[in-house]
Design a protein around this motif. Structure first.
Motif, short mmCIF file in Angstrom:
data_model
loop_
_atom_site.label_atom_id
_atom_site.label_comp_id
_atom_site.label_asym_id
_atom_site.label_seq_id
_atom_site.Cartn_x
_atom_site.Cartn_y
_atom_site.Cartn_z
N SER A 1 0.80 -1.23 0.00
CA SER A 1 0.00 0.00 0.00
C SER A 1 0.83 1.27 0.00
O SER A 1 0.31 2.34 -0.25
N THR A 2 2.11 1.17 0.30
CA THR A 2 2.95 2.36 0.30
C THR A 2 3.54 2.56 -1.10
O THR A 2 3.47 1.68 -1.95
N SER A 3 4.12 3.73 -1.30
CA SER A 3 4.70 4.09 -2.59
C SER A 3 5.73 3.04 -3.02
O SER A 3 6.52 2.58 -2.20
N PRO A 4 5.73 2.66 -4.31
CA PRO A 4 6.67 1.63 -4.74
C PRO A 4 8.12 2.10 -4.60
O PRO A 4 8.39 3.29 -4.68
N ILE B 1 10.41 2.09 5.80
CA ILE B 1 9.43 1.03 6.02
C ILE B 1 8.44 0.98 4.86
O ILE B 1 8.35 1.93 4.07
N ALA B 2 7.74 -0.14 4.76
CA ALA B 2 6.68 -0.28 3.76
C ALA B 2 5.53 -0.98 4.45
O ALA B 2 5.72 -1.65 5.47
N VAL B 3 4.32 -0.78 3.92
CA VAL B 3 3.15 -1.39 4.54
C VAL B 3 2.44 -2.28 3.52
O VAL B 3 2.17 -1.86 2.40
N ARG C 1 -0.96 -4.61 3.07
CA ARG C 1 -2.28 -4.64 3.67
C ARG C 1 -3.07 -5.87 3.21
O ARG C 1 -3.06 -6.22 2.04
N GLU D 1 -2.45 -5.01 8.78
CA GLU D 1 -1.43 -4.21 8.10
C GLU D 1 -0.06 -4.62 8.62
O GLU D 1 0.19 -4.58 9.83
N SER E 1 3.81 -3.77 8.73
CA SER E 1 4.87 -2.78 8.51
C SER E 1 6.20 -3.49 8.50
O SER E 1 6.63 -4.00 9.54
N CYS F 1 -4.81 3.28 -7.66
CA CYS F 1 -3.58 2.50 -7.55
C CYS F 1 -3.89 1.21 -6.80
O CYS F 1 -4.87 1.12 -6.06
N ILE F 2 -3.05 0.22 -7.01
CA ILE F 2 -3.18 -1.02 -6.26
C ILE F 2 -2.78 -0.73 -4.82
O ILE F 2 -1.84 0.01 -4.56
N GLY F 3 -3.48 -1.30 -3.89
CA GLY F 3 -3.13 -1.09 -2.49
C GLY F 3 -4.04 -0.09 -1.81
O GLY F 3 -3.95 0.14 -0.61
N LYS F 4 -4.94 0.55 -2.62
CA LYS F 4 -5.88 1.51 -2.03
C LYS F 4 -7.27 0.96 -2.12
O LYS F 4 -7.66 0.43 -3.13
#
Lengths: 465, 465
Positions: A11-14, A19-21, A23, A87, A89, A462-465
């Motif tokens: 879900s975070t920016s590629p 960190i990245a999340v 979901r 979620e 992280s 976007c994917i992840g939203k």
């Protein structure tokens, strides 16, 4: 039937981050997460943890330790999607993100479609369709004005407006249909004058929403500003100076996207779409005359016109051009008269320009584009011209093309109702037009929808939203 | 003194995403968050919420509604940094991220320096220095091998190794210093033969760690593979085929960074750094001879040598080149003999090549690079050559340049001890060398450190970690 499968996505920016999340959402979200997550301390399963808690632990694939992570647990219906959500992280390496995603897919989740989390939020009644659509606009908005618009819509401001319209229409239709039931008795429950007044009110509301789209679209994509003037008065120099201004302003904004169209400038939170034009001059050259005609036609698209004049010219030359442009603008358009080359101005020209009688939609400013003198004053005038615009158009501004098209249809339907009342058509025709109008409004909030429309709306998320 | 100020940063990858995470850490993290966050339901302050919980609400700046967010609360010492931490998950527009960050700065937080969260984790005793350093490597690692290395180091595998070394050295130094105390009495608490054995053991351990750096560095930056062979045997075709292979492999990895050096290929989770070389042939041309010399010198840098031969040549031609290259390799290097142009091979050449007596470090494969025949077999050989390498070098592999340099110093000190024992120098000199060795190991884990070293280590971290 709502799809109950468990979906997952980054879900975070590629790309690489601290960190990245990732979901997960769906009936089995917690069960799937429990298959790959080992709690660091308690050893408890996530299924046994209360909602809205976070847990430290590790993600393990067979013998391979993938990462140490923090996991947040949300339980249906108290989550973004209305389903169970987990979620994860993790450390933001692309490798780890990819590995965890693969692991979740292997353990029963499937990759989410673009916008599928938001789509589920809509399908589970967490928000209406226009709010769901605003989620994408919130994420895409890159300036204060566009953000405010999208945020208001996401928080339901636009839905409220539409629902009020629907209420009024329902009241109207109730009266008309009641008469329809007693058609043979020729009763008139609704006073025709009152009906007409109500219809007019609805028509005005719809017209205002339809008309607000021009501004909404401008806020989303940049307020169109035409830079016009005679040849060699410094139009391009001014544009470059404004673009430089932009670079200074956006440079301290971390990660701002770079692929903007060259001429969109973000000035103190509002995007302006400047278009430079061919210089205007009296000429017999056919080609050049065509170019000048094009300049005039571009004027129509502008919300704001920057008329650049050369202060080195005698006043009559300047005045002629000002009058020429004034004649070509409509009431909605703002005009900013720019006296350029302040550093080598003819004093008399300035004095006489200052004496020009300006109306509410007109402003005057003296600058030296090359030396960037008074550029801030010009920027302030641009911003206040927009604020005037926004203030003019009251609360809710439509910025979504789908809404705009539906509202136009609804407006046409209500115009037919008005026509029908005036020409005395029968109630059943009236009722039909009103029902059509109601139908359209339902399409905006998603009370009336279908798979195809939803697919079309969410495919641009976007994917992840 | 540990800096107690509250720091904040965007911790997710820069740019637009479905969500983004902004992280606050420090004594006032929760208080600062409470100034900008309004809880959606309970209205409770975050300060009154239990640790490890998440809360829905909104971020508001004066009258402006910035976003609806999820906030996670962690309390000292049970957090990544060992301080109070608040993580704000917002919609991932650049505008919102920037706005929330500005708001936190306005309310008393300051922007974190690169790596400052991890630095605080170290200073608060949550991890030692080598573990903290591994955090950056974990985030940067883009293939399975590099990830495994970094993850092992972050989880303390390397620290354990260093601590065992320190324990042995302390045992050693205790004995030597005891003798020092009784110097006048000429007692010998430590049997010199035993001492020598212990020193040798420590020396071997240090030597192994020092030597592992070559592999560690290779795993981090790509295993160096030289492609050599005569002119026109298909070396470049093979390289292109392998690069294509890579594109097929990495294309399904979301967001993989594109700015890789052209010749680094990620094959099934291991990075290979291929370097193409000038074709070898007997020539009287001085310039060409220089080029060929360079090819031979490049051989030295390679962990694996791909010797490409043309199966269209008669066997003696092929054999001569194989013997030539074999002579130039050391025991550590792996050789893969590639018979190329399988589609138009001379049968006899293949038969005779298959009869070559290969040692453990040599492999043979027939391919057709142009048609990509048997390319998978070649990839498998490359991977198993690396695995052999990794298996050779046992557990812990050093991949950090700082550690490598310190370990080399420690190793030199222990060599001096060994020399000293053999030449019978006095115990105080022995003790001094041992203490130096201990000092170096302390620099790795951060027991001995200074501001400058820390600054140097963390400046290459990303902000937000």
């Amino acid at each position: 039937m709502i799809d109950q499968s468990t979906i997952c996505a980054i879900s975070t920016s590629p790309g690489v981050g601290a960190i990245a999340v990732i979901r997960l959402s769906g009936a089995d979200a917690i069960a799937v997460a429990d298959k790959v997550f080992k709690s660091g301390k308690s050893g408890k399963k996530l299924a046994d943890q209360p909602a809205n808690t976070v847990h430290f632990g590790k993600i393990q694939s067979d013998e391979e330790m993938i990462d140490e992570v923090i996991v947040a647990v949300f339980k249906a219906p108290h989550s973004f999607t209305g389903e169970d959500i987990v979620e994860i992280s993790c450390h933001g390496s692309v490798y780890i993100q990819q590995k965890i995603l693969e692991l979740l897919l292997k353990n029963g989740a499937r990759l989410a479609f673009p916008g599928e989390f938001t789509q589920r939020a809509f399908l589970n009644g967490k928000m209406d369709l226009s709010q769901a659509e605003a989620v994408a606009d919130v994420i895409a908005s890159s300036n204060a004005a566009a953000h405010k618009l999208a945020m208001n819509q996401m928080r339901g401001g636009f839905s409220r407006e539409i629902n009020e319209l629907r209420d009024q229409l329902l009241h109207f239709t109730a009266m008309v249909e009641l008469e329809l039931d007693f058609a043979e008795e020729e009763v008139e429950f609704a006073n025709r004058t009152q009906l007409r007044q109500l219809t007019e009110k609805i028509e005005k509301l719809l017209a205002r929403l339809v008309n607000s789209f021009q501004l909404g679209n401008a806020i989303k994509n940049g307020i169109p500003v035409a830079i016009v003037g005679e040849t060699n008065v410094g139009k391009s120099t001014l544009l470059n100076a404004l673009l430089n201004e932009e670079k200074a302003i956006v440079s301290d904004i971390h990660g701002t996207t770079r692929d903007v169209i060259e001429d969109v400038v973000n000035l103190h939170g509002t995007a302006f779409r400047f278009f430079d034009t061919a210089g205007i001059r009296d000429t017999k050259d056919v080609i050049e005359t065509l170019g000048i005609e094009r300049t005039y036609s571009k004027l129509e698209q502008a919300a704001i016109v920057l008329l650049v004049t050369d202060l080195q010219n005698p006043y009559p030359v300047v005045a002629e051009r000002i009058n020429d442009i004034r004649k070509r603008l409509n009431e909605e358009q703002k005009l900013i008269i720019v006296g350029n080359k302040l550093d080598s101005a003819i004093h008399d020209t300035m004095v006489q320009m200052e004496a020009i009688d300006l109306n509410d939609h007109e402003k005057l400013v003296f600058i030296a584009a090359k030396q960037k003198t008074n550029l801030n004053q010009l920027v302030d005038l641009l911003l206040s011209a927009v604020n005037l615009h926004i203030a003019d158009s009251q609360d809710v501004i439509v910025s979504n093309v789908r809404h705009y098209e539906i509202l136009r249809n609804a407006h046409n339907a209500i115009l037919r109702v008005l026509e029908g009342i005036d020409s005395g058509i029968t109630n059943d025709f009236l009722a039909q037009d009103i029902r059509e109008c109601l139908h359209y409004l339902g399409e905006i909030t998603g009370e009336i929808t279908n798979h195809e429309v939803l697919g079309h709306i969410f495919k641009n998320f976007c994917i992840g939203k």
